[in-house]
Scaffold this motif. Structure first.
Motif, PDB file in Angstrom:
ATOM      1  N   LYS A 188       9.509  -0.166   8.832  1.00  0.00           N
ATOM      2  CA  LYS A 188       8.184  -0.466   8.306  1.00  0.00           C
ATOM      3  C   LYS A 188       8.019   0.279   7.026  1.00  0.00           C
ATOM      4  N   PHE A 189       7.624  -0.431   6.066  1.00  0.00           N
ATOM      5  CA  PHE A 189       7.457   0.034   4.666  1.00  0.00           C
ATOM      6  C   PHE A 189       5.960   0.616   4.476  1.00  0.00           C
ATOM      7  N   MET A 190       5.837   1.311   3.349  1.00  0.00           N
ATOM      8  CA  MET A 190       4.469   1.724   2.855  1.00  0.00           C
ATOM      9  C   MET A 190       3.602   0.641   2.327  1.00  0.00           C
ATOM     10  N   ASP A 191       4.289  -0.414   1.818  1.00  0.00           N
ATOM     11  CA  ASP A 191       3.542  -1.699   1.402  1.00  0.00           C
ATOM     12  C   ASP A 191       3.191  -2.530   2.534  1.00  0.00           C
ATOM     13  N   GLY A 192       3.281  -2.178   3.807  1.00  0.00           N
ATOM     14  CA  GLY A 192       3.127  -3.168   5.169  1.00  0.00           C
ATOM     15  C   GLY A 192       4.143  -3.917   5.605  1.00  0.00           C
ATOM     16  N   GLN A 193       5.251  -4.142   4.651  1.00  0.00           N
ATOM     17  CA  GLN A 193       6.194  -4.914   5.157  1.00  0.00           C
ATOM     18  C   GLN A 193       6.934  -4.332   6.343  1.00  0.00           C
ATOM     19  N   GLU A 194       7.519  -5.215   7.098  1.00  0.00           N
ATOM     20  CA  GLU A 194       8.609  -4.626   8.198  1.00  0.00           C
ATOM     21  C   GLU A 194       9.942  -5.491   7.957  1.00  0.00           C
ATOM     22  N   ARG A 195      11.135  -5.000   8.131  1.00  0.00           N
ATOM     23  CA  ARG A 195      12.188  -5.623   8.126  1.00  0.00           C
ATOM     24  C   ARG A 195      13.185  -5.063   8.894  1.00  0.00           C
ATOM     25  N   GLU A 196      14.258  -6.100   9.430  1.00  0.00           N
ATOM     26  CA  GLU A 196      15.258  -5.773  10.501  1.00  0.00           C
ATOM     27  C   GLU A 196      16.433  -5.052   9.695  1.00  0.00           C
ATOM     28  N   PHE A 197      17.229  -4.380  10.314  1.00  0.00           N
ATOM     29  CA  PHE A 197      18.301  -3.772   9.580  1.00  0.00           C
ATOM     30  C   PHE A 197      19.507  -3.437  10.835  1.00  0.00           C
ATOM     31  N   ASP A 198      20.688  -3.618  10.503  1.00  0.00           N
ATOM     32  CA  ASP A 198      21.706  -3.214  11.319  1.00  0.00           C
ATOM     33  C   ASP A 198      22.087  -1.620  11.292  1.00  0.00           C
ATOM     34  N   SER A 199      22.115  -1.038  10.126  1.00  0.00           N
ATOM     35  CA  SER A 199      22.533   0.139   9.883  1.00  0.00           C
ATOM     36  C   SER A 199      21.660   0.946   8.810  1.00  0.00           C
ATOM     37  N   ILE A 200      21.669   2.268   8.878  1.00  0.00           N
ATOM     38  CA  ILE A 200      20.874   3.225   7.699  1.00  0.00           C
ATOM     39  C   ILE A 200      21.879   4.186   7.225  1.00  0.00           C
ATOM     40  N   ILE A 201      21.763   4.386   6.002  1.00  0.00           N
ATOM     41  CA  ILE A 201      22.663   5.324   5.446  1.00  0.00           C
ATOM     42  C   ILE A 201      21.881   6.101   4.321  1.00  0.00           C
ATOM     43  N   LEU A 202      21.737   7.457   4.661  1.00  0.00           N
ATOM     44  CA  LEU A 202      21.120   8.448   4.025  1.00  0.00           C
ATOM     45  C   LEU A 202      21.599   8.897   2.709  1.00  0.00           C
ATOM     46  N   ALA A 203      21.177   8.387   1.651  1.00  0.00           N
ATOM     47  CA  ALA A 203      21.735   8.932   0.360  1.00  0.00           C
ATOM     48  C   ALA A 203      20.842   9.938  -0.035  1.00  0.00           C
ATOM     49  N   THR A 204      20.696  11.038   0.643  1.00  0.00           N
ATOM     50  CA  THR A 204      19.584  12.158   0.408  1.00  0.00           C
ATOM     51  C   THR A 204      20.015  13.551  -0.183  1.00  0.00           C
ATOM     52  N   GLY A 205      21.088  13.223  -0.569  1.00  0.00           N
ATOM     53  CA  GLY A 205      21.842  14.663  -1.278  1.00  0.00           C
ATOM     54  C   GLY A 205      22.229  15.847  -0.123  1.00  0.00           C
ATOM     55  N   TYR A 206      22.443  16.874  -1.053  1.00  0.00           N
ATOM     56  CA  TYR A 206      23.010  17.879  -0.351  1.00  0.00           C
ATOM     57  C   TYR A 206      22.026  19.262  -0.706  1.00  0.00           C
ATOM     58  N   LYS A 207      22.262  20.403  -0.040  1.00  0.00           N
ATOM     59  CA  LYS A 207      21.666  21.743  -0.370  1.00  0.00           C
ATOM     60  C   LYS A 207      22.696  22.789  -0.316  1.00  0.00           C
ATOM     61  N   SER A 208      22.460  24.084  -0.779  1.00  0.00           N
ATOM     62  CA  SER A 208      23.249  25.070  -0.620  1.00  0.00           C
ATOM     63  C   SER A 208      22.689  25.922   0.954  1.00  0.00           C
ATOM     64  N   ASN A 209      23.721  26.355   1.381  1.00  0.00           N
ATOM     65  CA  ASN A 209      23.488  27.078   2.726  1.00  0.00           C
ATOM     66  C   ASN A 209      23.675  28.767   2.554  1.00  0.00           C
ATOM     67  N   VAL A 210      23.603  29.170   1.441  1.00  0.00           N
ATOM     68  CA  VAL A 210      23.801  30.504   1.186  1.00  0.00           C
ATOM     69  C   VAL A 210      22.782  31.680   1.759  1.00  0.00           C
ATOM     70  N   PRO A 211      21.500  31.038   1.682  1.00  0.00           N
ATOM     71  CA  PRO A 211      20.556  31.939   2.204  1.00  0.00           C
ATOM     72  C   PRO A 211      20.692  32.363   3.815  1.00  0.00           C
ATOM     73  N   SER A 212      21.634  31.404   4.473  1.00  0.00           N
ATOM     74  CA  SER A 212      21.771  31.579   5.808  1.00  0.00           C
ATOM     75  C   SER A 212      22.580  32.639   5.952  1.00  0.00           C
ATOM     76  N   TRP A 213      23.355  33.384   5.414  1.00  0.00           N
ATOM     77  CA  TRP A 213      24.494  34.162   5.575  1.00  0.00           C
ATOM     78  C   TRP A 213      24.413  35.607   4.499  1.00  0.00           C
ATOM     79  N   LEU A 214      23.851  35.505   3.329  1.00  0.00           N
ATOM     80  CA  LEU A 214      23.636  36.576   2.367  1.00  0.00           C
ATOM     81  C   LEU A 214      22.694  37.444   2.368  1.00  0.00           C
TER      82      LEU A 214
END
Length: 385
Positions: free
Chosen positions: A309-335
């Motif tokens: 369901k989308f913000m404009d009120g539409q609703e559509r069916e899909f077979d798959s979802i791909i997240l093209a949402t980028g990357y982040k650093s992991n440095v703060p977890s160990w440094l």
């Protein structure tokens, strides 16, 4: 190599590194290792994967090419082969990385995941702990980059979806999605290219545009847009260069706002400098959007069992979802710490920034290396006894 005890008093293997420890065997790590070598300083690269340039080898899609001309992406002291095209492919870039490591005799220690890195004020050494070693060095160079871990956004209801959900880090080819309706979340360079790739396999991509985005032609007047921008910035203020780029983009690509791709109010270069957000360099996706083969949709309100369901009120069916949402650093977890600490590849300037960082870091470490070895030629050995 010797043995020492960790915090729990367990015996572990200890290894003193006579030069800097470099974390990450991607382009940044290889570049700084080569620059150190050119300055006569040895180093050791620790890499959590089993290969160099693991992001490129394991987490990129097959049709990926460099977005910038090769002269802006090559590393210090070794150019790309002359027979490579202007925009090398993923496989050509990986082969260049492998040749680079071989040329400089760089041999990383693979499968060494860093669990912690901390500076010991008493000894003046960095202690870098992996699953089976503890390494010691006067210098620590973090070269894991800004793209170490995929960003997985929280989308309401995504756990309900019955089809496959994947991040672009595991996407390889649109051949897996033939004739499918695919929701692509994200409209950056990855989202655009994945959507274009899906079109080539007769899939029906719907690309979610959550924010404004600058889209520029990859080339202007037969020259890369990046080259044009860099040349103009030598003579003109940034604001004027941005205006020129947008004028040419609007002339060649048309008004993208009409396609649901709103431009930010801040110019593309100014925005990149301020936030690190790169403009999209169009390689064909825009024509597919204009043709209606890539559908542009507004933000997702909720994922359902069979679609969204989308913000404009539409609703559509899909077979798959791909997240093209980028990357982040992991440095703060160990440094932890600052003394003798350097970072390469975090300046949001891509491979061009990586090369510049590597040269500067190597010079600085080399100056310290030379001074320490003249005054205390064997102090490292004594301190560890």
């Amino acid at each position: 190599m010797g043995s020492c005890k960790d915090e729990d008093r367990n015996e572990i293997n200890c290894l003193f590194v006579h030069g800097p420890i470099i974390i990450g065997a991607g382009p940044s790590g290889l570049a700084v290792a080569a620059c150190l070598q050119e300055n006569g300083v040895p180093s050791l690269i620790l890499e959590r994967s089993d290969c160099i340039a693991s992001l490129w080898q394991q987490k990129t899609y097959d049709r990926l090419k460099l977005h910038l001309p090769k002269q802006f992406c090559q590393l210090p002291f070794l150019n790309f082969p002359k027979n490579f095209p202007k925009y090398p492919t993923k496989h050509q870039f990986v082969s260049y990385m492998e040749s680079y490591a071989k040329h400089f005799s760089i041999e990383p220690k693979f499968k060494q995941s860093v669990l912690g890195a901390e500076f010991d004020n008493l000894t003046g050494f960095w202690m870098v702990k992996t699953q089976d070693f503890q390494y010691f060095s006067r210098w620590l160079i973090v070269a894991t980059g800004e793209n170490a871990e995929p960003v997985i956004p929280e989308i309401h209801g995504i756990e309900k979806f019955q089809g496959p959900v994947m991040h672009t880090s595991v996407y390889k080819s649109g051949s897996e999605f033939q004739k499918q309706r695919v929701l692509v979340v994200g409209c950056g360079n990855s989202g655009m290219e994945v959507s274009l790739d899906l079109c080539r396999y007769n899939a029906s991509p719907h690309m979610v545009v959550r924010n404004s985005v600058h889209i520029l032609p990859r080339e202007m007047f037969g020259v890369s847009t990046f080259s044009v921008a860099m040349a103009l910035l030598k003579w003109l203020p940034l604001g004027l260069v941005d205006k020129f780029l947008l004028m040419v983009a609007n002339f060649t690509l048309g008004n993208t706002d009409r396609l649901g791709l709103r431009r930010p109010k801040t110019g593309p270069i100014e925005l990149k400098n301020a936030t690190g957000k790169s403009p999209v360099l169009d390689v064909g996706a825009l024509s597919q959007i204009k043709a209606g083969k890539i559908k542009v949709v507004e933000g997702v309100k909720e994922i359902t069992k069979n679609g969204a369901k989308f913000m404009d009120g539409q609703e559509r069916e899909f077979d798959s979802i791909i997240l093209a949402t980028g990357y982040k650093s992991n440095v703060p977890s160990w440094l932890k710490g600052e003394n003798g600490l350097y970072a390469v590849g975090f300046t949001r300037r891509g491979l061009l920034g990586t090369s510049s960082d590597a040269v500067k870091i190597a010079r600085d470490v080399a100056d310290q290396w030379s001074m320490i070895n003249k005054i205390f030629p064997d102090i490292d050995t004594k301190l560890l006894k």
